[in-house]
Design a protein around this motif. Structure first.
Motif, PDB file in Angstrom:
ATOM      1  N   ALA A 345       0.830  -1.209   0.000  1.00 47.58           N
ATOM      2  CA  ALA A 345       0.000   0.000   0.000  1.00 47.58           C
ATOM      3  C   ALA A 345       0.862   1.255   0.000  1.00 47.58           C
ATOM      4  N   THR A 348       2.279   1.824  -3.458  1.00 43.37           N
ATOM      5  CA  THR A 348       1.219   2.237  -4.373  1.00 43.37           C
ATOM      6  C   THR A 348       0.874   3.702  -4.204  1.00 43.37           C
ATOM      7  N   ALA A 369      -5.924   1.153  -0.596  1.00 44.15           N
ATOM      8  CA  ALA A 369      -4.853   0.411  -1.288  1.00 44.15           C
ATOM      9  C   ALA A 369      -4.535  -0.867  -0.525  1.00 44.15           C
TER      10      ALA A 369
END
Length: 474
Positions: A345, A348, A369
């Protein structure tokens, strides 16, 4: 009487989920969510690194290695130590110059935005596949306990881990790692004692039989490249593998960046090696004891071999105790899974969508995410059943692309003339080289990171001359 064990397991899973979720009240921005506000002590980060480095693959896979072989895997752990020296000299100083959330921000500073995103994409691809194997390893344990299929087992454990990772971020990850690592090491110690009690003659008999069979052999100085566990493959291959996984892979780098300063980060890194060494030794001993136990009673080993340790625990430990030990194995799974979700996450959001300035919206992106990657890991876990033994599958998948990351990072910290195009060329040639090695040769996976990083570095450096690049570190 199994209801008592199931009750212990359920109580633990719900308890650790509740514990981790409590840290969500402290998350006010990305620094707290992804780096824990840089407040965790070095020893907690060290234990969290160990959880990220080993997890269920160690618990399920390592006893199977010594059951059918010997202690040769420890040669790879020797390379782990050498790698920590390299990381502390080359990478940690660079990471602690300026405020960074991910390893790939260093690549932007050195090469530019496109190389940053390229290396971040390599990480996302590699980590997702490797974690998919770990998710499947979880399903082996749960299916033994509950008799459920892999799908239900995987969804259950991922859903519970998602709850506290979604809420608590890196602070929850680190402190649940500490709790859960203590659980699974204690569970392994209890299992070892029970095994010794079931082997006639105890440790003296087991040691004598295992020694005669060469089970305690560690060093193997053969030079054949198709053997995964030799001294040279362990020292060189293990060094390159860990330099990549701990120096360029966000899963571990995120923990190193969570330390209060560079000194504490370095202390956590080296302390984690000692714990890893002791932990691998413990589970290799368990594998040898299981080999002795099965031999003494002329029992047939289960298939796949990865089932051997959790199956012994569930069928032989006292009621209630086996529930604690199985809960400990699941603890390791949740510790690593939560770390993977948070690192996926963070990469991202920070490396791809952090154009949003509002902290509230940043946190929303970060949490969703986390959910997205949870769904992805469940999907990969369900198709990972045909990829071989879990420990070697996890390591070999990571070894294909980690060399590309390490090669680019070495171009960044060791050279000043290589620019964006040279780095990208190095990745392309490095990928082609390692794919050829993977599918067209019998070279063992322990050499893949060395080969991939060397090909990436040399081709990128040579390409910079052909492309007439000239740049310098900012």
């Amino acid at each position: 009487m199994r209801y008592l064990d199931w009750g212990v397991i359920a109580a633990y899973l719900l308890g650790v989920t509740w514990f981790g979720a409590q840290f969500g009240k402290r998350q006010t921005g990305l620094a707290e969510y992804f780096l824990g506000g840089r407040t965790a002590p070095w020893w907690a980060i060290a234990l969290s690194i160990v959880s990220a480095e080993t997890s269920t693959l160690t618990i399920v896979g390592t006893p199977a290695l010594s059951f059918r072989g010997n202690f040769a895997f420890l040669q790879v752990v020797f390379g782990y130590l050498l790698a920590r020296v390299v990381i502390s000299v080359l990478f940690l100083p660079a990471y602690f110059r300026g405020e960074m959330f991910t390893a790939y921000q260093l690549m932007q500073r050195r090469f530019g935005e496109r190389v940053r995103r390229l290396t971040a994409l390599i990480f996302l691809f590699t980590r997702a596949l490797a974690e998919g194997v770990r998710v499947f390893a979880i399903s082996i344990v749960i299916s033994i306990v509950l008799g459920t299929g892999e799908a239900i087992s995987v969804v259950l454990i991922v859903a519970l881990t998602l709850i506290y990772t979604f809420e608590g971020g890196m602070t929850a990850v680190i402190w649940t790692d500490v709790l859960q690592m203590g659980m699974y090491v204690a569970g392994a110690a209890v299992s070892l004692v029970v095994m010794l009690g079931k082997i006639p003659g105890g440790w003296h008999h087991a040691a004598a039989v295992a020694s005669a069979a060469g089970k305690f052999q560690v060093l193997d100085f053969r030079t054949a490249l198709n053997l995964p566990y030799t001294f040279w493959a362990g020292l060189i291959g293990g060094c390159f593998l860990t330099t990549a996984s701990h120096g360029t892979d966000q899963l571990v780098v995120q923990r190193l960046l969570s330390a209060r300063n560079e000194k504490e980060s370095r202390r956590a890194l080296f302390a984690s090696w000692l714990v890893v060494f002791l932990q691998f030794t413990l589970f290799l001993v368990i594998g040898v004891l299981l080999w002795t136990y099965y031999g003494d009673y002329s029992l047939k080993a289960p298939q796949p071999m990865d089932r051997i340790y959790p199956l012994f625990v569930w069928e032989n430990l006292p009621i209630g105790v086996r529930g604690v030990v199985i809960a400990a194995i699941l603890a390791a799974a949740m510790a690593n899974l939560s770390a993977a979700l948070n690192s996926l996450a963070s990469t991202t959001v920070v490396d791809f969508v952090r154009g949003v300035r509002d902290e509230r919206r940043q946190m929303l992106w970060a949490r969703w995410a986390t959910v997205f990657w949870g769904i992805v890991l469940v999907a990969i876990g369900l198709v990972a059943r045909s990829w071989g033994t879990v420990l070697e599958s996890g390591l070999s998948i990571a070894s294909v692309t980690l060399g590309l990351l390490l090669g680019v990072f070495l171009l960044g910290v060791l050279t000043s003339r290589v620019g964006e195009r040279g780095a990208a060329l190095g990745v392309v040639i490095g990928l082609a080289s390692i794919l050829w090695v993977r599918f067209e040769t019998s070279i063992a996976f322990t050499w893949w990171v060395f080969i991939g990083s060397t090909a990436t570095f040399l081709s990128g450096y040579a390409g910079s001359f052909a492309l007439r690049e000239s740049t310098s570190i900012d």
